[in-house]
Design a protein around this motif. Structure first.
Motif, PDB file in Angstrom:
ATOM      1  N   GLY A  79       0.710  -1.325  -0.016  1.00 26.29           N
ATOM      2  CA  GLY A  79      -0.112   0.028   0.053  1.00 26.29           C
ATOM      3  C   GLY A  79       0.640   1.145   0.138  1.00 26.29           C
ATOM      4  O   GLY A  79       0.239   2.291  -0.122  1.00 26.29           O
ATOM      5  N   ALA A  80       2.226   1.111   0.022  1.00 28.61           N
ATOM      6  CA  ALA A  80       2.971   2.264   0.157  1.00 28.61           C
ATOM      7  C   ALA A  80       2.905   3.210  -1.299  1.00 28.61           C
ATOM      8  O   ALA A  80       3.241   4.217  -1.413  1.00 28.61           O
ATOM      9  N   GLY A  81       2.591   2.357  -2.303  1.00 23.38           N
ATOM     10  CA  GLY A  81       2.859   2.885  -3.704  1.00 23.38           C
ATOM     11  C   GLY A  81       1.590   3.463  -4.146  1.00 23.38           C
ATOM     12  O   GLY A  81       1.370   3.806  -5.371  1.00 23.38           O
ATOM     13  N   ILE A  82       0.566   3.528  -3.224  1.00 21.93           N
ATOM     14  CA  ILE A  82      -0.773   4.027  -3.657  1.00 21.93           C
ATOM     15  C   ILE A  82      -0.871   5.617  -3.283  1.00 21.93           C
ATOM     16  O   ILE A  82      -0.673   5.888  -2.343  1.00 21.93           O
ATOM     17  N   THR A  83      -1.373   6.069  -4.464  1.00 22.29           N
ATOM     18  CA  THR A  83      -1.505   7.631  -4.315  1.00 22.29           C
ATOM     19  C   THR A  83      -2.991   8.236  -4.170  1.00 22.29           C
ATOM     20  O   THR A  83      -3.824   7.352  -4.819  1.00 22.29           O
ATOM     21  N   ARG A  84      -3.208   9.258  -3.444  1.00 22.20           N
ATOM     22  CA  ARG A  84      -4.693   9.669  -3.188  1.00 22.20           C
ATOM     23  C   ARG A  84      -4.872  10.962  -3.947  1.00 22.20           C
ATOM     24  O   ARG A  84      -5.778  11.489  -3.856  1.00 22.20           O
ATOM     25  N   ASN A  85      -3.827  11.264  -4.902  1.00 20.67           N
ATOM     26  CA  ASN A  85      -3.954  12.287  -5.518  1.00 20.67           C
ATOM     27  C   ASN A  85      -5.157  12.300  -6.789  1.00 20.67           C
ATOM     28  O   ASN A  85      -5.015  11.339  -7.379  1.00 20.67           O
ATOM     29  N   PRO A  86      -6.177  13.047  -6.603  1.00 20.08           N
ATOM     30  CA  PRO A  86      -7.261  12.910  -7.776  1.00 20.08           C
ATOM     31  C   PRO A  86      -6.560  13.072  -9.114  1.00 20.08           C
ATOM     32  O   PRO A  86      -7.298  12.372 -10.041  1.00 20.08           O
ATOM     33  N   GLN A  89      -5.719   9.563 -10.834  1.00 15.11           N
ATOM     34  CA  GLN A  89      -6.747   8.762 -11.363  1.00 15.11           C
ATOM     35  C   GLN A  89      -6.823   8.880 -12.573  1.00 15.11           C
ATOM     36  O   GLN A  89      -7.461   7.778 -13.085  1.00 15.11           O
ATOM     37  N   LYS A  90      -6.619   9.817 -13.326  1.00 11.58           N
ATOM     38  CA  LYS A  90      -6.820  10.043 -14.758  1.00 11.58           C
ATOM     39  C   LYS A  90      -5.681   9.382 -15.492  1.00 11.58           C
ATOM     40  O   LYS A  90      -5.965   9.297 -16.615  1.00 11.58           O
ATOM     41  N   LEU A  91      -4.776   8.832 -14.942  1.00 12.38           N
ATOM     42  CA  LEU A  91      -3.611   8.399 -15.760  1.00 12.38           C
ATOM     43  C   LEU A  91      -3.883   6.958 -16.024  1.00 12.38           C
ATOM     44  O   LEU A  91      -4.607   6.355 -15.386  1.00 12.38           O
ATOM     45  N   PRO A  92      -3.333   6.568 -17.398  1.00 12.40           N
ATOM     46  CA  PRO A  92      -3.757   5.114 -17.887  1.00 12.40           C
ATOM     47  C   PRO A  92      -3.205   4.246 -16.792  1.00 12.40           C
ATOM     48  O   PRO A  92      -2.327   4.169 -16.238  1.00 12.40           O
ATOM     49  N   ARG A  93      -3.966   3.123 -16.693  1.00 16.96           N
ATOM     50  CA  ARG A  93      -3.519   1.837 -15.721  1.00 16.96           C
ATOM     51  C   ARG A  93      -3.354   0.769 -16.560  1.00 16.96           C
ATOM     52  O   ARG A  93      -3.672   0.497 -17.551  1.00 16.96           O
ATOM     53  N   PRO A  94      -2.185   0.038 -15.982  1.00 19.14           N
ATOM     54  CA  PRO A  94      -1.720  -1.292 -16.875  1.00 19.14           C
ATOM     55  C   PRO A  94      -2.717  -2.198 -16.753  1.00 19.14           C
ATOM     56  O   PRO A  94      -3.690  -2.242 -15.725  1.00 19.14           O
ATOM     57  N   ASP A  95      -3.014  -2.887 -17.632  1.00 15.35           N
ATOM     58  CA  ASP A  95      -4.281  -4.025 -17.677  1.00 15.35           C
ATOM     59  C   ASP A  95      -3.688  -5.412 -17.066  1.00 15.35           C
ATOM     60  O   ASP A  95      -2.728  -5.706 -16.857  1.00 15.35           O
TER      61      ASP A  95
END
Length: 95
Positions: A79-86, A89-95
């Motif tokens: 959980g250390a690499g999870i960001t809460r910056n909104p 959230q708009k950045l593409p995510r790997p599938d």
């Protein structure tokens, strides 16, 4: 102590560490045991600081003597690499 280089006619070159007062002109080859004459090399002169020497020596030493570690220190907790910056959230995510 300084390093002195020797050249065996049958095997590869080798170096020994010896005090300046007792440097032999010929040294037995560690491979075959035949007397190898001393080879003249350029002195290792540098204007680097002692901290630079320590870094160079430790880097060279890790090639043959890697450091032993007791646990992987580079891992992050879950959980250390999870960001809460909104905006992230708009950045593409790997599938």
């Amino acid at each position: 102590m300084p390093l002195y280089a020797y050249r065996c006619a049958d095997c590869a070159d080798f170096e020994i560490q010896a005090p300046m007062a007792s440097v032999p002109e010929a040294e037995p080859c560690p491979e075959c045991g035949t007397p190898a004459p001393r080879r003249f090399t350029a002195p290792n002169l540098s204007r680097s600081s002692s901290s630079a020497y320590k870094l160079i020596e430790s880097t060279a030493r890790t090639a043959s003597e890697p450091a032993v570690v007791s646990s992987p220190g580079g891992l992050r907790p879950a959980g250390a690499g999870i960001t809460r910056n909104p905006l992230h959230q708009k950045l593409p995510r790997p599938d």
